[in-house]
Each structure stands twice: as C-alpha cells, then as structure tokens.
Scaffold this motif. Sequence first.
Motif, PDB file in Angstrom:
ATOM      1  N   TYR A  94     134.510 -15.286 115.711  1.00 34.80           N
ATOM      2  CA  TYR A  94     135.659 -14.890 116.523  1.00 34.80           C
ATOM      3  C   TYR A  94     135.771 -13.378 116.672  1.00 34.80           C
ATOM      4  CZ  TYR A  94     136.715 -19.687 115.237  1.00 34.80           C
ATOM      5  OH  TYR A  94     136.623 -21.041 115.033  1.00 34.80           O
ATOM      6  N   LEU A  95     135.240 -12.632 115.705  1.00 39.53           N
ATOM      7  CA  LEU A  95     135.310 -11.162 115.734  1.00 39.53           C
ATOM      8  C   LEU A  95     133.904 -10.597 115.575  1.00 39.53           C
ATOM      9  CD1 LEU A  95     138.395 -10.690 113.354  1.00 39.53           C
ATOM     10  CD2 LEU A  95     138.405 -10.584 115.856  1.00 39.53           C
ATOM     11  N   PRO A  96     133.058 -10.752 116.595  1.00 38.24           N
ATOM     12  CA  PRO A  96     131.672 -10.286 116.476  1.00 38.24           C
ATOM     13  C   PRO A  96     131.595  -8.768 116.328  1.00 38.24           C
ATOM     14  CG  PRO A  96     132.170 -10.915 118.740  1.00 38.24           C
ATOM     15  CD  PRO A  96     133.339 -11.353 117.922  1.00 38.24           C
ATOM     16  N   GLY A  97     130.604  -8.343 115.561  1.00 38.90           N
ATOM     17  CA  GLY A  97     130.354  -6.920 115.419  1.00 38.90           C
ATOM     18  C   GLY A  97     131.214  -6.202 114.410  1.00 38.90           C
ATOM     19  N   THR A  98     131.972  -6.945 113.584  1.00 38.43           N
ATOM     20  CA  THR A  98     132.836  -6.275 112.610  1.00 38.43           C
ATOM     21  C   THR A  98     132.076  -5.807 111.379  1.00 38.43           C
ATOM     22  OG1 THR A  98     133.349  -8.369 111.516  1.00 38.43           O
ATOM     23  CG2 THR A  98     134.815  -7.675 113.308  1.00 38.43           C
ATOM     24  N   GLY A  99     130.890  -6.372 111.147  1.00 40.39           N
ATOM     25  CA  GLY A  99     130.163  -6.054 109.928  1.00 40.39           C
ATOM     26  C   GLY A  99     130.531  -6.955 108.776  1.00 40.39           C
TER      27      GLY A  99
END
Length: 461
Positions: A94-99
């Motif tokens: 749901y929150l791509p690229g957050t690490g």
Amino acid sequence: MTTPQEELLPGTRRALLHRIAVAQSDGRAPSLVAAVVRDGRAVWHGARTSVDGHAPDENVQYRIGSITKTFTAVLVLRLRDEGALDLEDPVEKYLPGTGAGELTIAQLLAHTGGLAAETPGPWWERTPGSLRPELADVLGDQPAPHPAGRRHHYSNPGYALLGALVEELRGASWEDVLRREVLEPLGLDRTGVHPQAPAAGGWAVHPWADVMQPEPLEDYGRMAPAGQLWSTTGDLAKFAAFLVRGDDRVLSAETLREMRTPTAPTQAVELADGLTYGLGMQVQHRDGRLLVGHSGSVPGFLAALFIGVEDDVAAVVLANCTSGFFVSQVATDLVRIVAEAEPRIPEPWRPLREADRFALELAGPWYWGTSPTALRVTADGLVSLGPLSGGGRRSRFRPNGDGTWTGLEGYYAGEVLRAVRRPDGTVDHLDLGSFVFTRQPYDEGAAVPGGVDPEGWRGIG
C-alpha cells in the motif's frame, strides 16, 4: 434487567483521592487529573493542582502522547474488518518505496517489525513536523536495526507508517478519518489533534529544585498518529468503556479482544516486568491482575489508560509535567483500589435460551490419557474444556455450525474440537488437534492412538 451498581463507597473514594494526592505531590506535577470507570461508565473523578482554587475537571485537555497509537490501531482494524487489507499484508503493498520492505501491518501494530524506536535527526517530540515532511524523513536510510518478527522493539515511526496507510486507503487525512470514524461516533468531542480551551500547559520540572519552565508545543506532522492527540479524562473514560465493550459503529467487541491479546515476542526484561503488547495495546500483569491499555509521554505531559478487564474497572490519569512514567503506576493502582475494595458483582446466572443437543451429548467428564477433564456447555453458547482441578490447558470453544468447535484462547486457540463417532452413531472419542479424549481413562473400546494394553489396568505383582 441488570441493576446498576451504586456509586463508589466513601472509603473507596477517599483511597482514590489519597493515591492521586500522593502522586501529584511526590511526582511534583503542576496538575494531575484522574477518572475511574466501572460497568462502562465514569464513577469517580479527582484532581490535584499546584494552583489554589483551580483544580482541573474532566473537560480540561491534556496531551495524551502514545495513547494516540491505540486510536490509530482502531482505524487500521476497521480497515481489516471491512476487507480493505489483511494484517499479514506487507506495508509496501500500500505504501511502495518507503523502505519498510516486507514488514507486515500486524508487525507494525505490535512493534515487532524491527523498526527504530525514534526518527533520525533532532528529537521529533520537541521539533516541528515540517522537518520530516515525507515518510522517508521519518524512517531514514536504515530504518530497521532488528530483524522483523524476532523481538518486540517499540517504534514510533512504525505508527507514522500506519497513519499513512490509513490516509492512503481512505483518501483523506488521518485527522479527518479519526474524527469521522471514531471520535464522532463515540461522542469524544474534547479529543483532537490540536488543543481547545480549556487545556493544560505542558511543563518541565527541574530535577533538583522546585522550579519549572514551559515545554514547547509542536505539531508533529507525519508523526501525529504516534502521539499527537489531546484529550480529557471525560473522553478517555468513554474510550476505555468502548475498548472493553465495543461499539458496532466503530469496532466489535470481538476485534477489541483481538487487539488486547498478546502478540509480541517478549524480551527477558519485559517478561520480568509482566509487560507485552497486542495490536495497539499494552498488556501487563500487576498484582495478579491482567491490565490492558496504553501509557503516553511527550514533553510536558504524561498519560495512562489501563483496564482491568476481568474486574470491569478502568482508570485514566493525566498530568502536565515531564517527570518520568509514574502515572502508569497510579492508573494501575486506581484499578486495584476499586477492584479490591468493591469486587465486581457478577451478573445473575441465566440458563441457555436454546440448548445445542450435540453439545449437551458431549457434556461431562472426559479423559486425556489419565487426566480428568470436563466439557461444559455455557449460557453464552460456547463450550469450555479444561482440567477438573488444578492448572493445565483449558479453553472456550465457539460453535462452527457443523458439529465442530474452534478454540478461542490458550494452547487450543484456533484448534478444532470434534466428536468422532462409531458406525452406530455413538461417540467414540473427542479429537482436539490429534489429542484424543475418551469417556474412561484409556478406554479399551475407543480408538486410542497406540492402542490399549489388552490386559487393562492392574496392580503390581
């Protein structure tokens, strides 16, 4: 119809007042306010203050710090119950690229994702949220100092991620979603992201002198879901009642039981203190009593909300000082004082409205090997299975509608109980996760794994 219990007895009220008076004096808090909830309603309110003639009441706001996390967890569990997400979903879905990698939503809720306790950079609770405008600023380059799922490591940034998850799936700000889905339905009119008068000011008290100075008041921005809220003892008393009983407009009682069920691997020091964590709720054992809720601490404020579920007593304590975590002990003491002075009066026993004939057929004594065990059919429509005396594995089971039952707690949680029948329809034994329960110890007429010695029971000689 249940007759409501009377208000607290004078001796109990005095003991509560004495406890908060000692806490405010010894803790050197500019003010301290508390409330007790019993049977779902507030039955006592008390306050102590350093200002003559100005004791705060149940409508004065204080910052509640990490109690905010329980509110955020409620929003996430609402999404789960609606089918919008699964707790085992990775956050990256749901929150791509957050690490955050493959950390799951459940791990964030239970603080088992391995994320750092705090944000990188300056102390987030004393600096403006504008310094951390994006999730990347909240997490930093190395967000996870521990392997996911291996230990409980409290993480404030983890709840910033959960707040962002709510915003992503609802298409609105965390603040707006919280107000619409929790605060308004529960009537928490004095709870919000920003203070509204009357509100207490936050103070730092000098450790070695009886002087103090004001703490800065910051907007936490992305970190708001971890600790931004302001509330009152009046509102938190309502919230405590909700956390026990549920409200179908917000969350069911069943989901709230799930939230307060321990899920986090416990470290030795936490185990010694009787502390663990569920899904957005702290769980602790004090004085032989199981308590659930949350504490909170931000510069200038301390807060605690704890519930003795079996006693149906909750306590809320708020203070406007930066002096440690003493309010958590005060809250648990208030629960203990009421529970011991005025033990809960049980509901009247009532029979089942309609008996389950299959369950009734199984009621009575059984044997797991040589251990006597009783199966009981209870008025709440469940069955219970446990030793006739002493300790041991025991659980309640809910009916599945097909002649089987599923365990609700302990060793048997999630395990299926079923009756195994002979060709003529009579019950041979009970099967519970491969364990066999027979009507007689090692019943020679039942299908006991490994068989039964053909010579049967005998003495030595």
